[in-house]
Scaffold this active site. Structure first.
Site, PDB file in Angstrom:
ATOM      1  N   GLY A 132      -0.312  16.970 -12.432  1.00 27.40           N
ATOM      2  CA  GLY A 132       1.073  17.139 -12.017  1.00 27.40           C
ATOM      3  C   GLY A 132       1.663  15.927 -11.336  1.00 27.40           C
TER       4      GLY A 132
ATOM      5  CG  ASN B  12      -1.591   1.335   1.440  1.00 21.27           C
ATOM      6  OD1 ASN B  12      -2.490   1.736   0.696  1.00 21.27           O
ATOM      7  ND2 ASN B  12      -1.137   2.061   2.461  1.00 21.27           N
ATOM      8  CB  ALA B  13       4.109   2.165   1.530  1.00 23.21           C
TER       9      ALA B  13
ATOM     10  CB  ILE C  16       2.233   9.124  -1.053  1.00 23.79           C
ATOM     11  CG1 ILE C  16       1.050   8.693  -1.918  1.00 23.79           C
ATOM     12  CG2 ILE C  16       2.443  10.634  -1.137  1.00 23.79           C
ATOM     13  CD1 ILE C  16      -0.259   9.343  -1.518  1.00 23.79           C
TER      14      ILE C  16
ATOM     15  CE1 TYR D 252       1.345   7.795  -6.019  1.00 22.91           C
ATOM     16  CE2 TYR D 252      -0.326   8.297  -7.672  1.00 22.91           C
ATOM     17  CZ  TYR D 252       0.044   7.681  -6.485  1.00 22.91           C
ATOM     18  OH  TYR D 252      -0.873   6.948  -5.771  1.00 22.91           O
TER      19      TYR D 252
ATOM     20  N   GLY E 143      -8.810   5.522  -7.634  1.00 23.76           N
ATOM     21  CA  GLY E 143      -9.107   6.883  -8.035  1.00 23.76           C
ATOM     22  C   GLY E 143      -8.749   7.812  -6.893  1.00 23.76           C
TER      23      GLY E 143
END
Length: 254
Positions: free
Chosen positions: A155, A89-90, A92, A159, A190
Site C-alpha cells: 500500500g 533522510n526526511a 515520511i 511513497y 529495506g
C-alpha cells in the site's frame, strides 16, 4: 574513512534512522547539522550527538519550504561552516498511511511527492552551488526499495512514486557535477525496525515481504550510517549516480 573537517547536514535527523546516520557521521569526525521539522526533535538529536562527544547544531525547518530551507542552512553554516555532505533522510510525511491506491483520496497524494521529491531537491539546490565552488561535495539520498520494486499488500504507491522520482532526478544531477568533485548517490532501504513498529501499531501487520532476507533481521540506523560514512568519504570519490540497496539481501533470495 575519516570525515574530519567536514560538515554534514542530515534532514529528518531528530530520531530513528536519521539520528543513526548523524551519529555515524559524527563518529567519523564530521560536524553535524541536525534538521527536523520539529524544533524539539532537532535539538534532542543535536544533544544526542554532543553527548557522544561530537559537534552538532540543530536546524529546525520544513524541507518542503524552499525559503525556510535556504534560511535554515545559512544560519547553520554560519555556526559550523559550509555543508560538504548532505544526507536527504526526511521522507515520511506526518500523515502517512498505508492504503490501496484505488481507494485513496487525491488530496492524500501531494505530501509524499512534496517531501520526497521537492524536499530533497530544495536542500540539494541550496548546498550544491557551494559544493561546486569548493570542488567537493557528497549528496546522499535516503531512498527505498519501494522506488524500484513493489510488493503486494504494501500500500505504498505514492511513497514509491516519490522515491522513484528523486532517484531519477539525482541521477541526472550526478551527470552535471561529477567532474567538479561532487558525487550524488542514493541508498535504497529495506524495512527498518522503527518503521515496522510504527506501522504495525496503527495498521494491520505488513506482509512478510522480507521473509527471504539473506540476513534475517530488520534494518537499523547504524547499517545506513555506515554506508553513508563510506559514500561521504574520499574512498568513495569514484562512486556516483548509483542506487545502492541496503535490505539484508531481501531481493536476492527471490
Amino acid at each position: 574513512m575519516s570525515l574530519e573537517g567536514r560538515v554534514a547536514l542530515v534532514t529528518g535527523a531528530g530520531q530513528n534512522t536519521g539520528l543513526g546516520i548523524a551519529q555515524a557521521l559524527s563518529a567519523a569526525g564530521a560536524s553535524v547539522i541536525i534538521n527536523d521539522v520539529a524544533a524539539d526533535r532537532a535539538e534532542a538529536g543535536a544533544q544526542a550527538v554532543r553527548a557522544r562527544g561530537g559537534t552538532a547544531t540543530s536546524a529546525p525547518f520544513d524541507i518542503t519550504d524552499y525559503t525556510a530551507v535556504a534560511e535554515g542552512i545559512r544560519a547553520a553554516e554560519a555556526e559550523l561552516g559550509a555543508v560538504d555532505i548532505l544526507v536527504n533522510n526526511a521522507g515520511i510525511p506526518a500523515e502517512a498511511q498505508r492504503q490501496p491506491f484505488a481507494t485513496s483520496l487525491p488530496a492524500s497524494w501531494p505530501p509524499y511527492i512534496d517531501i520526497n521529491l521537492y524536499g530533497s531537491l530544495n536542500t540539494t539546490h541550496c548546498v550544491l552551488a557551494g559544493m561546486l565552488e569548493r570542488n567537493f561535495g557528497r549528496v546522499i539520498q535516503i531512498s527505498s526499495g519501494s522506488g524500484s520494486m513493489a510488493n503486494k499488500g504494501l500500500g505504498a504507491a505514492m511513497y514509491g512514486a516519490g522515491k522513484a522520482g528523486i532517484e531519477g532526478a539525482l541521477r541526472h544531477i550526478a551527470t552535471e557535477v561529477g567532474d567538479r568533485g561532487v558525487t550524488v548517490n542514493s541508498l535504497a532501504l529495506g524495512l527498518m525496525e522503527n518503521l515496522q513498529a510504527a506501522l504495525d501499531a496503527e495498521y494491520p501487520p505488513l506482509p512478510d515481504i522480507f521473509a527471504l532476507n539473506l540476513i534475517p533481521r530488520l534494518g537499523r540506523g547504524s547499517d545506513v550510517g555506515a554506508a553513508a560514512v563510506w559514500l561521504a568519504s574520499d574512498g568513495a570519490e569514484y562512486v556516483t549516480g548509483q542506487t545502492i540497496h541496503i535490505n539484508g539481501g531481501a531481493y536476492s533470495g527471490r
